[in-house]
Scaffold this motif. Structure first.
Motif, PDB file in Angstrom:
ATOM      1  N   GLU A 112       0.961  -1.681   0.313  1.00  0.00           N
ATOM      2  CA  GLU A 112       0.132  -0.193  -0.182  1.00  0.00           C
ATOM      3  C   GLU A 112       0.873   0.993   0.016  1.00  0.00           C
ATOM      4  O   GLU A 112       2.285   1.298   0.450  1.00  0.00           O
ATOM      5  CB  GLU A 112      -0.539   0.018   1.569  1.00  0.00           C
ATOM      6  N   ALA A 113       0.621   2.296  -0.600  1.00  0.00           N
ATOM      7  CA  ALA A 113       0.908   3.769  -1.144  1.00  0.00           C
ATOM      8  C   ALA A 113       0.518   4.009   0.291  1.00  0.00           C
ATOM      9  O   ALA A 113      -0.758   4.273   0.734  1.00  0.00           O
ATOM     10  CB  ALA A 113       0.931   4.337  -2.272  1.00  0.00           C
ATOM     11  N   GLU A 114       1.472   4.928   0.943  1.00  0.00           N
ATOM     12  CA  GLU A 114       1.535   6.329   2.013  1.00  0.00           C
ATOM     13  C   GLU A 114       1.859   7.301   1.723  1.00  0.00           C
ATOM     14  O   GLU A 114       3.557   7.197   1.488  1.00  0.00           O
ATOM     15  CB  GLU A 114       0.652   5.829   3.639  1.00  0.00           C
ATOM     16  N   ILE A 115       1.576   8.429   2.966  1.00  0.00           N
ATOM     17  CA  ILE A 115       2.956   9.294   3.484  1.00  0.00           C
ATOM     18  C   ILE A 115       4.168   9.358   4.766  1.00  0.00           C
ATOM     19  O   ILE A 115       3.192   8.425   5.194  1.00  0.00           O
ATOM     20  CB  ILE A 115       2.448  11.061   3.801  1.00  0.00           C
ATOM     21  N   ALA A 116       4.574   9.429   4.577  1.00  0.00           N
ATOM     22  CA  ALA A 116       5.475   8.703   5.572  1.00  0.00           C
ATOM     23  C   ALA A 116       6.207  10.649   6.262  1.00  0.00           C
ATOM     24  O   ALA A 116       6.432  11.161   5.593  1.00  0.00           O
ATOM     25  CB  ALA A 116       7.683   7.593   5.332  1.00  0.00           C
ATOM     26  N   PHE A 117       6.285  10.295   7.713  1.00  0.00           N
ATOM     27  CA  PHE A 117       7.100  11.582   8.132  1.00  0.00           C
ATOM     28  C   PHE A 117       8.326  10.676   9.283  1.00  0.00           C
ATOM     29  O   PHE A 117       8.074   9.879  10.026  1.00  0.00           O
ATOM     30  CB  PHE A 117       6.341  11.870   9.067  1.00  0.00           C
ATOM     31  N   VAL A 118       9.689  11.765   8.677  1.00  0.00           N
ATOM     32  CA  VAL A 118       9.941  11.513   9.570  1.00  0.00           C
ATOM     33  C   VAL A 118      10.375  12.717  11.579  1.00  0.00           C
ATOM     34  O   VAL A 118       9.751  13.841  10.492  1.00  0.00           O
ATOM     35  CB  VAL A 118      11.686  11.359   9.274  1.00  0.00           C
ATOM     36  N   LEU A 119      10.790  12.663  12.345  1.00  0.00           N
ATOM     37  CA  LEU A 119      10.199  13.346  13.407  1.00  0.00           C
ATOM     38  C   LEU A 119      11.361  13.120  13.610  1.00  0.00           C
ATOM     39  O   LEU A 119      13.238  13.424  13.463  1.00  0.00           O
ATOM     40  CB  LEU A 119      10.226  12.266  14.189  1.00  0.00           C
ATOM     41  N   GLY A 120      12.274  14.742  14.178  1.00  0.00           N
ATOM     42  CA  GLY A 120      13.405  15.581  14.638  1.00  0.00           C
ATOM     43  C   GLY A 120      13.191  16.348  15.622  1.00  0.00           C
ATOM     44  O   GLY A 120      13.612  16.599  16.641  1.00  0.00           O
ATOM     45  N   ALA A 121      12.315  15.191  16.501  1.00  0.00           N
ATOM     46  CA  ALA A 121      12.040  15.855  18.143  1.00  0.00           C
ATOM     47  C   ALA A 121      11.326  15.006  19.142  1.00  0.00           C
ATOM     48  O   ALA A 121      10.598  14.466  17.958  1.00  0.00           O
ATOM     49  CB  ALA A 121      11.089  17.008  18.801  1.00  0.00           C
ATOM     50  N   ASP A 122      11.403  14.413  20.094  1.00  0.00           N
ATOM     51  CA  ASP A 122       9.977  13.737  20.564  1.00  0.00           C
ATOM     52  C   ASP A 122       9.462  14.518  20.632  1.00  0.00           C
ATOM     53  O   ASP A 122       8.825  15.280  20.603  1.00  0.00           O
ATOM     54  CB  ASP A 122      11.270  13.407  22.162  1.00  0.00           C
ATOM     55  N   LEU A 123       8.582  13.054  21.085  1.00  0.00           N
ATOM     56  CA  LEU A 123       6.806  13.511  21.386  1.00  0.00           C
ATOM     57  C   LEU A 123       6.706  12.672  22.492  1.00  0.00           C
ATOM     58  O   LEU A 123       5.358  12.019  22.106  1.00  0.00           O
ATOM     59  CB  LEU A 123       6.205  13.096  20.292  1.00  0.00           C
ATOM     60  N   ALA A 124       7.095  13.160  23.414  1.00  0.00           N
ATOM     61  CA  ALA A 124       6.873  12.443  25.322  1.00  0.00           C
ATOM     62  C   ALA A 124       5.975  13.676  25.927  1.00  0.00           C
ATOM     63  O   ALA A 124       5.498  13.001  26.875  1.00  0.00           O
ATOM     64  CB  ALA A 124       8.447  12.180  25.598  1.00  0.00           C
ATOM     65  N   GLU A 125       6.241  15.015  25.439  1.00  0.00           N
ATOM     66  CA  GLU A 125       6.094  16.156  26.847  1.00  0.00           C
ATOM     67  C   GLU A 125       4.724  16.716  26.082  1.00  0.00           C
ATOM     68  O   GLU A 125       4.892  17.182  25.223  1.00  0.00           O
ATOM     69  CB  GLU A 125       6.659  16.734  27.441  1.00  0.00           C
ATOM     70  N   GLY A 126       4.231  17.621  26.980  1.00  0.00           N
ATOM     71  CA  GLY A 126       3.963  18.837  26.142  1.00  0.00           C
ATOM     72  C   GLY A 126       1.827  18.114  25.733  1.00  0.00           C
ATOM     73  O   GLY A 126       1.041  16.499  25.560  1.00  0.00           O
ATOM     74  N   ASP A 227       5.730   3.602  25.534  1.00  0.00           N
ATOM     75  CA  ASP A 227       6.987   4.130  24.874  1.00  0.00           C
ATOM     76  C   ASP A 227       6.533   5.144  23.841  1.00  0.00           C
ATOM     77  O   ASP A 227       6.388   5.368  22.636  1.00  0.00           O
ATOM     78  CB  ASP A 227       7.144   2.842  23.949  1.00  0.00           C
ATOM     79  N   PRO A 228       7.845   6.689  23.949  1.00  0.00           N
ATOM     80  CA  PRO A 228       6.927   7.543  23.552  1.00  0.00           C
ATOM     81  C   PRO A 228       7.639   7.828  21.673  1.00  0.00           C
ATOM     82  O   PRO A 228       8.491   7.145  21.473  1.00  0.00           O
ATOM     83  CB  PRO A 228       6.856   9.027  23.805  1.00  0.00           C
ATOM     84  N   LEU A 229       6.999   8.641  20.973  1.00  0.00           N
ATOM     85  CA  LEU A 229       7.699   9.251  19.415  1.00  0.00           C
ATOM     86  C   LEU A 229       9.117   9.559  20.228  1.00  0.00           C
ATOM     87  O   LEU A 229       9.166  10.044  20.287  1.00  0.00           O
ATOM     88  CB  LEU A 229       6.965   9.815  18.592  1.00  0.00           C
ATOM     89  N   ARG A 230      10.518   9.144  19.178  1.00  0.00           N
ATOM     90  CA  ARG A 230      11.330  10.029  19.174  1.00  0.00           C
ATOM     91  C   ARG A 230      11.772  10.814  17.660  1.00  0.00           C
ATOM     92  O   ARG A 230      11.482  10.259  17.188  1.00  0.00           O
ATOM     93  CB  ARG A 230      12.258   8.703  19.850  1.00  0.00           C
ATOM     94  N   ALA A 231      12.802  11.339  18.339  1.00  0.00           N
ATOM     95  CA  ALA A 231      13.218  12.411  17.112  1.00  0.00           C
ATOM     96  C   ALA A 231      14.111  11.049  16.461  1.00  0.00           C
ATOM     97  O   ALA A 231      15.138  10.192  16.913  1.00  0.00           O
ATOM     98  CB  ALA A 231      14.150  13.658  17.740  1.00  0.00           C
ATOM     99  N   GLY A 232      14.246  11.267  14.820  1.00  0.00           N
ATOM    100  CA  GLY A 232      14.815  10.388  14.159  1.00  0.00           C
ATOM    101  C   GLY A 232      13.927   9.014  14.085  1.00  0.00           C
ATOM    102  O   GLY A 232      13.974   8.491  12.810  1.00  0.00           O
TER     103      GLY A 232
END
Length: 272
Positions: A112-126, A227-232
């Motif tokens: 299947e085709a989709e959009i991928a995103f790459v993170l440059g910062a953690d998504l653990a707080e806020g 197990d939050p999302l992390r940068a990279g």
């Protein structure tokens, strides 16, 4: 969402994980695990997934991100659920644009085709709202996900697919990296062709209305599970159109407006 009346015991969770790991080790799909954990027990299903993830990490695998599944309301209705699911991506699942992938690298492969995103910062707080998620994304790329099921004949309930790492198999990222300042995920149009024939089309709006909203959902769920999302990390945000099976010799080519193209071919078997 419906839940089993009684909590699923550790023995059943361990047995479900062992069954799915057996499929991976032996290269042969196994019966569904819903006889052990139920069809729609979210807690039990993710407990199985986490147990398998821990086994993989212990064996040396490195987490590279997450995939979001069940972002289509039609597929949710089919499985009788009202939310997406997610799985874990590992380093041995990643392939470069234009790669040739052994067809047996993924059990019962479908693309299947989709959009991928790459993170440059953690998504653990806020608040983990859309604004925070957008700010954390460095770029988007076109992607082909190679879904696979350790469950025989893709005979899956919600519990089966979540336990089976959301049917994750492998993924291919395009080479063009575009920041969100220059790309509108909702308006993006996708076309996927198999051996030159168009087999799937869709838009970003097909992914929970906005692929970024899918990442918001994922960020909150991942944090809740500890197990939050992390940068990279890479996030596969969900299919923009129907998935299709592949066979040896198949070539898949996908285009996402604003992100360019991505392709992958499948060889007959794993090289010796």
């Amino acid at each position: 969402m419906p839940q089993n009346h009684l909590p699923v015991g550790d023995d059943s969770i361990a047995a479900a994980a062992a069954r799915l790991l057996e499929a991976t080790a032996g290269g042969t799909p196994v019966p569904p695990v819903r006889d052990l954990i139920g069809r729609d027990d979210v807690k039990a299903a993710y407990a199985v997934q986490q147990r398998i993830t821990a086994e993989r990490i212990t064996a040396g695998a490195v987490v590279t991100g997450r995939k979001i599944g069940l972002t289509s309301t039609a597929v949710q209705r089919q499985l009788g659920v009202d939310q997406p699911d997610f799985g874990v991506l590992f380093d041995d699942m990643a392939y470069a644009d234009g790669s040739v992938v052994p067809v047996d690298a993924v059990l019962q492969p479908r693309v299947e085709a989709e959009i991928a995103f790459v993170l440059g910062a953690d998504l653990a707080e806020g608040p983990l709202d859309a604004a925070q998620v957008r700010a954390a994304i460095t770029h988007a790329v076109a992607a082909i996900e190679i879904c696979g099921s350790r469950v025989a004949d893709w005979d899956i309930s919600f519990g089966d697919t979540v336990a089976d790492n959301a049917s994750a198999g492998a993924y291919v990222l395009g080479s063009r990296r575009v920041p969100l300042t220059g790309f509108d995920p909702v308006a993006a149009e996708m076309t996927m062709a198999v051996d030159g024939e168009t087999v799937s089309t869709g838009t970003g709006a097909a992914c929970l209305g906005d692929p970024v909203d899918a990442v918001v959902w994922l960020a909150r769920q991942a944090r809740e599970l500890g197990d939050p999302l992390r940068a990279g990390q890479v996030v596969l945000s969900g299919a923009l159109g129907p998935m299709r099976p592949v066979t040896p010799g198949t070539t898949v080519h996908a285009t996402v407006t604003g992100l360019g193209t991505v392709s992958v071919s499948f060889s007959a078997s794993t090289p010796a």
